[in-house]
Design an enzyme around this catalytic site. Structure first.
Site, PDB file in Angstrom:
ATOM      1  CB  SER A   1      -0.957   0.183   1.010  1.00  0.00           C
ATOM      2  OG  SER A   1      -1.889  -1.087   1.056  1.00  0.00           O
TER       3      SER A   1
HETATM    4  N1  SAH Z   1      -0.912  -4.788   3.728  1.00  0.00           N
HETATM    5  C1  SAH Z   1      -0.028  -5.197   2.501  1.00  0.00           C
HETATM    6  C2  SAH Z   1      -1.208  -4.919   1.414  1.00  0.00           C
HETATM    7  C3  SAH Z   1      -1.244  -6.177   0.409  1.00  0.00           C
HETATM    8  S1  SAH Z   1      -2.456  -6.146  -0.704  1.00  0.00           S
HETATM    9  C4  SAH Z   1       1.214  -4.647   2.445  1.00  0.00           C
HETATM   10  O1  SAH Z   1       1.271  -3.427   2.891  1.00  0.00           O
HETATM   11  O2  SAH Z   1       2.063  -5.350   1.656  1.00  0.00           O
HETATM   12  C5  SAH Z   1      -3.552  -7.258  -0.136  1.00  0.00           C
HETATM   13  C6  SAH Z   1      -3.517  -8.484   0.159  1.00  0.00           C
HETATM   14  O3  SAH Z   1      -4.572  -9.292   0.567  1.00  0.00           O
HETATM   15  C7  SAH Z   1      -2.607  -9.238  -0.877  1.00  0.00           C
HETATM   16  O4  SAH Z   1      -1.442  -9.925  -0.497  1.00  0.00           O
HETATM   17  C8  SAH Z   1      -3.757 -10.485  -1.250  1.00  0.00           C
HETATM   18  O5  SAH Z   1      -3.293 -11.591  -1.563  1.00  0.00           O
HETATM   19  C9  SAH Z   1      -4.369 -10.387   0.098  1.00  0.00           C
HETATM   20  N2  SAH Z   1      -5.780 -11.204   0.102  1.00  0.00           N
HETATM   21  C10 SAH Z   1      -6.762 -10.878  -0.821  1.00  0.00           C
HETATM   22  N3  SAH Z   1      -7.922 -11.909  -0.440  1.00  0.00           N
HETATM   23  C11 SAH Z   1      -7.490 -12.369   0.795  1.00  0.00           C
HETATM   24  C12 SAH Z   1      -8.457 -13.108   1.621  1.00  0.00           C
HETATM   25  N4  SAH Z   1      -9.377 -13.705   1.394  1.00  0.00           N
HETATM   26  N5  SAH Z   1      -7.580 -13.412   2.850  1.00  0.00           N
HETATM   27  C13 SAH Z   1      -6.440 -13.260   2.986  1.00  0.00           C
HETATM   28  N6  SAH Z   1      -5.694 -12.314   2.311  1.00  0.00           N
HETATM   29  C14 SAH Z   1      -6.094 -12.103   1.112  1.00  0.00           C
END
Ligand code: SAH
Length: 212
Positions: free
Chosen positions: A63
């Site tokens: 993010s």
């Molecule tokens: N907080 C993270 C943002 C990652 S983007 C950072 O700063 O790096 C969102 C993440 O949510 C992705 O890695 C994606 O794989 C995960 N995601 C999507 N659907 C999900 C679910 N149902 N359960 C757990 N993780 C999920």
């Protein structure tokens, strides 16, 4: 690797985060401390402190720093809390939570990302984080209820399991919607849930939202 990392972090916090209204000193201190470049792939380390989300593999993104600051501030952590995070991704947001709370429980659906984040965070010395590969729409009931919940992938509706796993007096920050999304702050009181719309955002979708 980059001798001016400290200066870059200082610029990021001053210009992009405090400059846009995130003022909680503990949040700013955590963002000044954590080496964001450790959480982005090698070819992007030189832009780790820019004002944008960056690809981290598997079609996912780390993010934008401002959003990390904004969402973290909204949880109003004082120290010592038990926090659930959904969407570990790179683990950067996890590190911020681990600096500010007692224990962090983080769930990621893509195993390679969970393992990558685990490696990065243990190299950096964090010992108050537990990782799980699975569907975050189910939360992580075993260790709940939680004082705070941070969700960084967007469901169409707030998953009921996440509401259930929030303590009375607790807060959850979550992007909700398909296409256009809104960041919602949920507070659980004795009488029930109170929701406030905070900001228009764009997150990746929470996958398997309904397969619970
Ligand atoms: N907080 C993270 C943002 C990652 S983007 C950072 O700063 O790096 C969102 C993440 O949510 C992705 O890695 C994606 O794989 C995960 N995601 C999507 N659907 C999900 C679910 N149902 N359960 C757990 N993780 C999920």
């Amino acid at each position: 690797m980059f001798p001016d990392e400290g200066a870059r972090r200082e610029r990021m916090v001053g210009g992009q985060i405090a400059g846009r209204g995130v003022h909680e000193p503990r949040v700013l201190a955590a963002l000044r401390k954590i080496p964001r470049e450790a959480f982005v792939p090698d070819p992007l380390k030189n832009v780790a402190y820019e004002d944008e989300p960056l690809p981290i593999g598997e079609g996912q993104t780390i993010s934008q720093p401002y959003i990390v600051g904004f969402m973290t501030e909204a949880l109003a952590l004082k120290g010592g809390e038990r926090v659930l995070e959904i969407g570990t991704g790179s683990g950067y947001q996890t590190a911020v939570l681990a600096e500010l709370a007692g224990e962090v429980f983080t769930v990621e659906i893509v195993e390679s990302l969970s393992l990558g984040a685990r490696g990065t965070l243990s190299t950096l010395g964090y010992a108050n984080i537990r990782f799980r590969t699975g569907n975050g729409a189910e939360g992580w009931a075993e260790f709940g209820p939680y004082d705070a919940i941070m969700v960084t992938a967007a469901p169409v509706l707030i998953p009921p399991a996440l509401r259930d796993q929030l303590k009375v007096g607790g807060r959850m920050i979550i992007p909700v919607g398909s296409g256009g999304q809104t960041l919602i702050l949920v507070r659980r009181g004795e009488e029930g849930f109170e929701e406030r719309d905070l900001l228009a955002v764009r997150f990746v979708p929470l996958v398997n939202e309904r397969r619970m």
